[in-house]
Motif scaffolding. Sequence first.
Motif, PDB file in Angstrom:
ATOM      1  N   ILE A  45     -58.171   1.913  -3.364  1.00 49.20           N
ATOM      2  CA  ILE A  45     -58.031   0.459  -3.325  1.00 49.20           C
ATOM      3  C   ILE A  45     -56.549   0.121  -3.261  1.00 49.20           C
ATOM      4  CG2 ILE A  45     -60.145   0.019  -4.647  1.00 49.20           C
ATOM      5  CD1 ILE A  45     -58.337  -0.560  -7.075  1.00 49.20           C
ATOM      6  N   LYS A  46     -56.280  -1.135  -2.924  1.00 47.17           N
ATOM      7  CA  LYS A  46     -54.904  -1.630  -2.947  1.00 47.17           C
ATOM      8  C   LYS A  46     -54.816  -2.755  -3.962  1.00 47.17           C
ATOM      9  CE  LYS A  46     -51.239  -3.587  -0.061  1.00 47.17           C
ATOM     10  NZ  LYS A  46     -50.868  -4.062   1.306  1.00 47.17           N
ATOM     11  N   GLY A  47     -54.026  -2.546  -4.990  1.00 46.92           N
ATOM     12  CA  GLY A  47     -53.892  -3.562  -6.027  1.00 46.92           C
ATOM     13  C   GLY A  47     -53.210  -4.816  -5.504  1.00 46.92           C
ATOM     14  N   ARG A  48     -53.720  -5.961  -5.889  1.00 47.05           N
ATOM     15  CA  ARG A  48     -53.158  -7.232  -5.443  1.00 47.05           C
ATOM     16  C   ARG A  48     -52.506  -7.963  -6.618  1.00 47.05           C
ATOM     17  NH1 ARG A  48     -55.023  -8.534  -0.395  1.00 47.05           N
ATOM     18  NH2 ARG A  48     -56.798  -7.307   0.361  1.00 47.05           N
ATOM     19  N   SER A  49     -51.464  -8.684  -6.324  1.00 47.52           N
ATOM     20  CA  SER A  49     -50.799  -9.485  -7.351  1.00 47.52           C
ATOM     21  C   SER A  49     -50.712 -10.929  -6.872  1.00 47.52           C
ATOM     22  CB  SER A  49     -49.395  -8.939  -7.651  1.00 47.52           C
ATOM     23  OG  SER A  49     -48.593  -8.960  -6.483  1.00 47.52           O
ATOM     24  N   PHE A  50     -50.540 -11.837  -7.834  1.00 50.86           N
ATOM     25  CA  PHE A  50     -50.446 -13.261  -7.537  1.00 50.86           C
ATOM     26  C   PHE A  50     -49.192 -13.811  -8.212  1.00 50.86           C
ATOM     27  CE2 PHE A  50     -54.880 -11.960  -7.733  1.00 50.86           C
ATOM     28  CZ  PHE A  50     -55.355 -12.360  -6.493  1.00 50.86           C
ATOM     29  N   HIS A  51     -48.831 -15.011  -7.867  1.00 49.85           N
ATOM     30  CA  HIS A  51     -47.659 -15.631  -8.492  1.00 49.85           C
ATOM     31  C   HIS A  51     -47.993 -15.960  -9.944  1.00 49.85           C
ATOM     32  CE1 HIS A  51     -44.350 -18.369  -9.365  1.00 49.85           C
ATOM     33  NE2 HIS A  51     -43.791 -17.980  -8.238  1.00 49.85           N
ATOM     34  N   ARG A  52     -47.108 -15.580 -10.839  1.00 49.27           N
ATOM     35  CA  ARG A  52     -47.375 -15.794 -12.263  1.00 49.27           C
ATOM     36  C   ARG A  52     -47.437 -17.276 -12.633  1.00 49.27           C
ATOM     37  NH1 ARG A  52     -43.771 -14.869 -15.283  1.00 49.27           N
ATOM     38  NH2 ARG A  52     -42.038 -14.405 -13.886  1.00 49.27           N
ATOM     39  N   GLY A  53     -46.884 -18.118 -11.790  1.00 46.86           N
ATOM     40  CA  GLY A  53     -46.909 -19.544 -12.073  1.00 46.86           C
ATOM     41  C   GLY A  53     -48.306 -20.145 -12.069  1.00 46.86           C
ATOM     42  N   VAL A  54     -49.292 -19.424 -11.486  1.00 43.57           N
ATOM     43  CA  VAL A  54     -50.651 -19.976 -11.472  1.00 43.57           C
ATOM     44  C   VAL A  54     -51.214 -20.087 -12.890  1.00 43.57           C
ATOM     45  CG1 VAL A  54     -51.129 -19.119  -9.147  1.00 43.57           C
ATOM     46  CG2 VAL A  54     -51.754 -17.719 -11.120  1.00 43.57           C
ATOM     47  N   ARG A  55     -50.704 -19.276 -13.808  1.00 45.81           N
ATOM     48  CA  ARG A  55     -51.173 -19.376 -15.198  1.00 45.81           C
ATOM     49  C   ARG A  55     -50.804 -20.738 -15.789  1.00 45.81           C
ATOM     50  NH1 ARG A  55     -48.921 -15.385 -19.838  1.00 45.81           N
ATOM     51  NH2 ARG A  55     -47.025 -16.474 -19.208  1.00 45.81           N
ATOM     52  N   THR A  56     -49.626 -21.234 -15.463  1.00 46.16           N
ATOM     53  CA  THR A  56     -49.224 -22.562 -15.921  1.00 46.16           C
ATOM     54  C   THR A  56     -50.106 -23.638 -15.308  1.00 46.16           C
ATOM     55  OG1 THR A  56     -46.934 -21.773 -16.120  1.00 46.16           O
ATOM     56  CG2 THR A  56     -47.274 -24.156 -16.116  1.00 46.16           C
ATOM     57  N   VAL A  57     -50.458 -23.449 -14.032  1.00 43.04           N
ATOM     58  CA  VAL A  57     -51.357 -24.395 -13.365  1.00 43.04           C
ATOM     59  C   VAL A  57     -52.714 -24.411 -14.058  1.00 43.04           C
ATOM     60  CG1 VAL A  57     -52.557 -24.945 -11.215  1.00 43.04           C
ATOM     61  CG2 VAL A  57     -50.184 -24.119 -11.148  1.00 43.04           C
TER      62      VAL A  57
END
Length: 325
Positions: free
Chosen positions: A167-179
């Motif tokens: 698999i290929k691990g995916r990451s997201f912008h950490r700012g979405v947690r604030t959203v």
Amino acid sequence: MNRFVESLRQLLGAEPRRPSREDLTPEVVRIYDEKRQHKLTKEDLEANAAAHEKSAKRHKWRNRRWAVLIAVNLLFVLSFQLDVQLVEGSLTASRVLGFHMADLNAALQIMLAYKHVVLNLLIGTATVFLLWLLLGGRSFCSWVCPYHLVAELTEKIHLKLVDKKLIKGRSFHRGVRTVFYVIFALLAFATGYTVFETISPTGILSRAVIYGPTLALLWVLFLLLFEIFVSQRAWCRYVCPIGLTYGIVGSMSPVRVSYNMVDCKHEGDCRKVCLVPHVLDVTIRNRSTDIDVPLGADCTRCGLCVDVCPTNSLNFEFAGSKKLD
């Protein structure tokens, strides 16, 4: 104050700022220059890592943390099953020896949903606030939260699958947690219902362990499968507002992990094991502005970086002076 503000920026999702050479103290500049002139070979670094791998301290803080986490959650179970009433309720809200305690994020959700504050909730919130202000806010995540332990174990499966290129691990912008934090708060206020508490794996697992399993565990299973096959530790990194709430509280805590750059070889092993590796950006060569730098508010105080560091450059400390062994 600048360091405090930068810590909160990162907690809210901002990327760490890369310091200029002018931001570094003269002593730090001198040490970095010496390191540049005396670079270690790959063989030297591998020898250091191999020696540390055999050290009795390799998993010291992890083992302590697991023991505390299991003991805290087991205390709820035994108190309920044996009806001794030492601890009543769950991690969301409880009474310890008759004294009210309330999870800070859950209390905020309840206040927004019902738009008033009862005395018991105020007492419980104040007690927990002071407790985690002392211990370091996000240490709740790694030292108490049952989902953190389960996700930490399934994370090993994710990393093996990535390592084998399945698999290929995916990451997201950490700012979405604030959203998400704002969204859950607005939902509570607008609907009069604590939406987040319904889907929080922390509360679901805590209640399941104490009172027995329910269908809500299927949601927890879905989250774990998502983290195994799609994105490493996605719930804790990108969604859960609990970490944000406790991170703000812990930003002023005297208990923290501190970095000393003098003996650091900048291998990067600490960042590989960290749930929130941006707090360890300071361990990258030429990123530390001072010899001793406390890690930011988003640090969970899990101790994995302390365990893995072969040069003892990362340590727990109390109030910037006394190291905690």
